[in-house]
Design a protein around this motif. Structure first.
Motif, short mmCIF file in Angstrom:
data_model
loop_
_atom_site.label_atom_id
_atom_site.label_comp_id
_atom_site.label_asym_id
_atom_site.label_seq_id
_atom_site.Cartn_x
_atom_site.Cartn_y
_atom_site.Cartn_z
N GLY A 504 0.82 -1.21 0.00
CA GLY A 504 0.00 0.00 0.00
C GLY A 504 0.85 1.25 0.00
N ALA A 505 0.21 2.39 0.24
CA ALA A 505 0.90 3.68 0.22
C ALA A 505 1.76 3.84 1.47
CB ALA A 505 -0.12 4.80 0.14
N PRO A 506 3.03 4.27 1.34
CA PRO A 506 3.90 4.50 2.51
C PRO A 506 3.34 5.62 3.38
CG PRO A 506 5.18 4.36 0.49
CD PRO A 506 3.75 4.46 0.07
N LYS A 507 3.36 5.41 4.68
CA LYS A 507 2.82 6.41 5.61
C LYS A 507 3.61 7.72 5.59
CE LYS A 507 0.65 3.07 8.69
NZ LYS A 507 0.57 2.52 10.07
N PRO A 508 4.95 7.71 5.45
CA PRO A 508 5.66 8.99 5.39
C PRO A 508 5.19 9.87 4.22
CG PRO A 508 7.20 7.22 5.82
CD PRO A 508 5.89 6.58 5.49
#
Length: 649
Positions: A504-508
């Protein structure tokens, strides 16, 4: 990039020098005159001293002279000379000499014309008298006996056909007898009988219908027995004289054509010079001439001023100063051949305003890329380029648009080699990159990459424009500034990672997106805090909606570029359908002929119909996706005056 810098220029000097310099400016073709107020707006003190008043001139005296020369050619039945027949080497004449020669020629034509009109009237009168005599002869009546009646008044005259009808209507309710003698050229020669007691009332009626009376006694008096023959001879003499007078202007023009054409060119030259100086001002014999010129041509103008105007003052002003005073400067574009060809595509949307980035070079690149991507085929591209060349040669298609289509056809051929497609067949040539029918994922990924690249380029151009305008806060924090560009790149990277990995999309990256969103949302607050209040500050509600619109447009604009892959696949599918249909009719009687017809008509439809659709889709990507990020337009073309009028560069 390609918008030429403009500057204001004013010439202040004696009349002879200003007019000589105006002639040189017409030859150079790089000067657009402006009203006198343009020069005086910031120089009232320097251009007025001792209470002198500056007067302006609006009427061009040479217009009347040209009209008179046109009248001469018209009366001679000849074609008025065209402006292009005049050269800059035409010997110059003074205003007084031009006026004297033109008036002299026009006076000759007037004299001949008026004399012909008098003779024409005399001819009509003689013709009418002859007709009257013929009528009397048929009734076996004597002239003197008829004219000298004691109780009957005979009036003979000419009136228009419309008024003759009115006279007939009046005769029906009054004691008048009206007889038409001759009807010619919309006029009627008529005889009116009435009693002498009613003559005074009859004359009032004659005045209402504008009856021009002929005194027959003057024609018949002393004519003797051969009156009819004498009238006929006089009529023939009048007709010969009329023909000679009517031919006189043509003969005169034939003898003096070269002299009259030189006179025309001299008057035309002075008319153009005066037209250039028409909005000038005069102050105690000193003339003021103002206009706008391209900055690169200033040295050439200065050389002419030094050569022809030793007593003339040249004042210049930068274009930026003129813009600060609220003046809209004209736009002059200077591009290489390829970019200049696509200036027409930009002009369809709007001409760049002065100081704005000219998108023509970028349009030249992107138009070829977009069109070729969607219409890639070696055969179809060749037909498109050849068809545009043929239509331009026949004059059916404008030269500029024909050049655009030819270049688009060449671009389609280049992509055809990349796709390995020739008339829809992918079996003749090997693909150098990918095949639309077998590489759909490659096309979609490439189209999205192209969309991100061009939208980023548009935002970057907008950032540079904001920097030039000195709007640093908007440049840094706006949704179409640095913060918006970083947000767009971060969002594109986040989406790419999310769709290509299982994590999924990286949190940073999501955190960076949130931070950039807040910066953009509160951009106006940050701009006021760091750079103070702004003149073009939006309201809070409007700003919030603008932010959401800009951020959502990133998604819609990027998704719109998927049409590159979609239409490339559509082109391949339509070509495949043509091949399938041709295979279906091949088994029919005469199938080879039907198959050839289907292939021919199918490819014509693809090139014509789909080519038009792809052209429109390419314009849509340019205007709505690419231009929306940086381009405003609204410019007006630079229109310098020349010897033959105004030209648009």
């Amino acid at each position: 990039m390609a918008v030429v810098e403009m500057m204001g220029m004013s010439l202040i000097g004696p009349r002879q020098e200003i007019e000589a310099l105006a002639a040189e400016l017409l030859t150079l073709g790089n000067f657009e005159p402006v009203p006198l107020e343009f020069a005086l707006e910031r120089r009232p003190a320097s251009l007025s001293s001792g209470g002198a008043r500056i007067s302006t001139f609006q009427k061009n005296p040479y217009d009347e002279l040209l009209e008179k020369l046109n009248y001469v050619w018209k009366e001679a039945g000849a074609v008025f000379p065209a402006e292009r027949t005049c050269s800059r080497d035409t010997p110059s004449l003074s205003r007084e000499e031009c006026s004297r020669q033109v008036l002299d020629v026009a006076q000759k034509i007037d004299i001949w014309k008026k004399r012909a009109e008098v003779l024409e009237e005399e001819r009509e009168k003689l013709m009418a008298a002859g007709a009257f005599l013929d009528a009397l002869a048929s009734a076996d009546r004597d002239v003197e006996e008829t004219l000298m009646t004691r109780y009957l008044s005979i009036t003979f005259g000419r009136l228009s056909a419309e008024n003759y009808k009115k006279l007939e209507e009046m005769a029906a309710v009054t004691p008048l007898l009206v007889y038409p003698v001759v009807a010619e050229k919309g006029y009627v020669l008529a005889i009116v009988f009435c009693s002498r007691d009613y003559l005074e009332e009859a004359e009032k009626i004659f005045r209402t219908v504008y009856l021009k009376e002929y005194r027959l006694t003057d024609l018949f008096e002393g004519a003797g027995a051969n009156l009819r023959e004498r009238l006929r001879e006089r009529q023939l003499d009048s007709e010969r004289a009329i023909r000679a007078l009517q031919e006189a202007p043509r003969n005169y023009l034939g003898r003096r054509r070269k002299d009259l054409e030189r006179l025309y060119c001299a008057v035309h030259s002075l008319q153009r010079v005066y037209a250039l100086c028409q909005k000038r001002g005069e102050m105690s014999g000193i003339f003021v001439l103002s206009g706008v010129i391209p900055a690169p041509t200033l040295d050439r103008v200065a050389d002419q001023v030094e050569r022809l105007g030793p007593n003339t003052l040249l004042l210049t002003e930068k274009g930026t100063e003129l813009e600060k005073r609220g003046r809209q400067l004209p736009t002059l574009l200077k591009n290489n051949f390829l970019a200049r060809t696509f200036q027409e595509i930009v002009a369809l949307y709007s001409l760049p305003s002065y100081g704005e980035t000219d998108p023509s070079p970028l349009v030249a690149l992107s138009f070829c890329l977009f069109f070729g991507f969607m219409f890639g085929d070696v055969g179809h591209g060749f037909l498109l380029a050849a068809g545009a060349w043929w239509l331009a040669r026949k004059g059916i298609l404008k030269k500029a648009f024909a050049s655009v289509i030819r270049i688009a056809g060449v671009s389609a051929m280049v992509f055809g080699f990349l796709y390995g497609s020739v008339f829809g067949s992918e079996e003749i040539l090997p693909s150098l990159w990918t095949s639309p029918m077998h590489g759909i994922s490659d096309l979609i990924q490439t189209s999205l990459f192209v969309g991100v690249a061009f939208l980023s380029m548009g935002i970057a151009i907008n950032i540079l424009a904001l920097k030039r305008e000195g709007r640093t806060g908007k440049m840094l924090f706006d949704g179409e500034g640095v913060a918006g560009l970083l947000f767009y790149w971060t969002a594109a990277l986040t989406a790419a990672i999310a769709f290509t990995s299982d994590g999924g999309a990286p949190k940073p990256l999501l955190a960076v997106l949130g931070l950039l969103f807040l910066v953009i949302l509160f951009s106006s607050v940050l701009e006021r805090l760091l750079f103070g209040p702004q003149e073009k500050d939006e309201g809070g509600v409007v700003h919030t909606f603008t932010v959401f619109h800009d951020l959502l447009s990133f998604l819609s604009n990027t998704a719109s570029f998927v049409r590159l892959a979609a239409f490339a696949l559509n082109h391949a599918g339509l070509s495949a359908a043509v091949f399938m249909l041709s295979d279906m009719v091949h088994s029919l009687p005469g199938g080879a002929l039907f198959r050839a017809a289907v292939l021919l008509l199918g490819n014509i439809v693809i090139v014509g119909l789909e080519g038009l659709i792809v052209f429109i889709q390419t314009l849509r990507l340019e205007y709505y996706e690419f231009f929306s990020k940086f381009y405003h337009g609204g410019g007006r073309p630079f229109a310098p005056v020349t010897w033959n009028g105004k030209k648009q560069d």
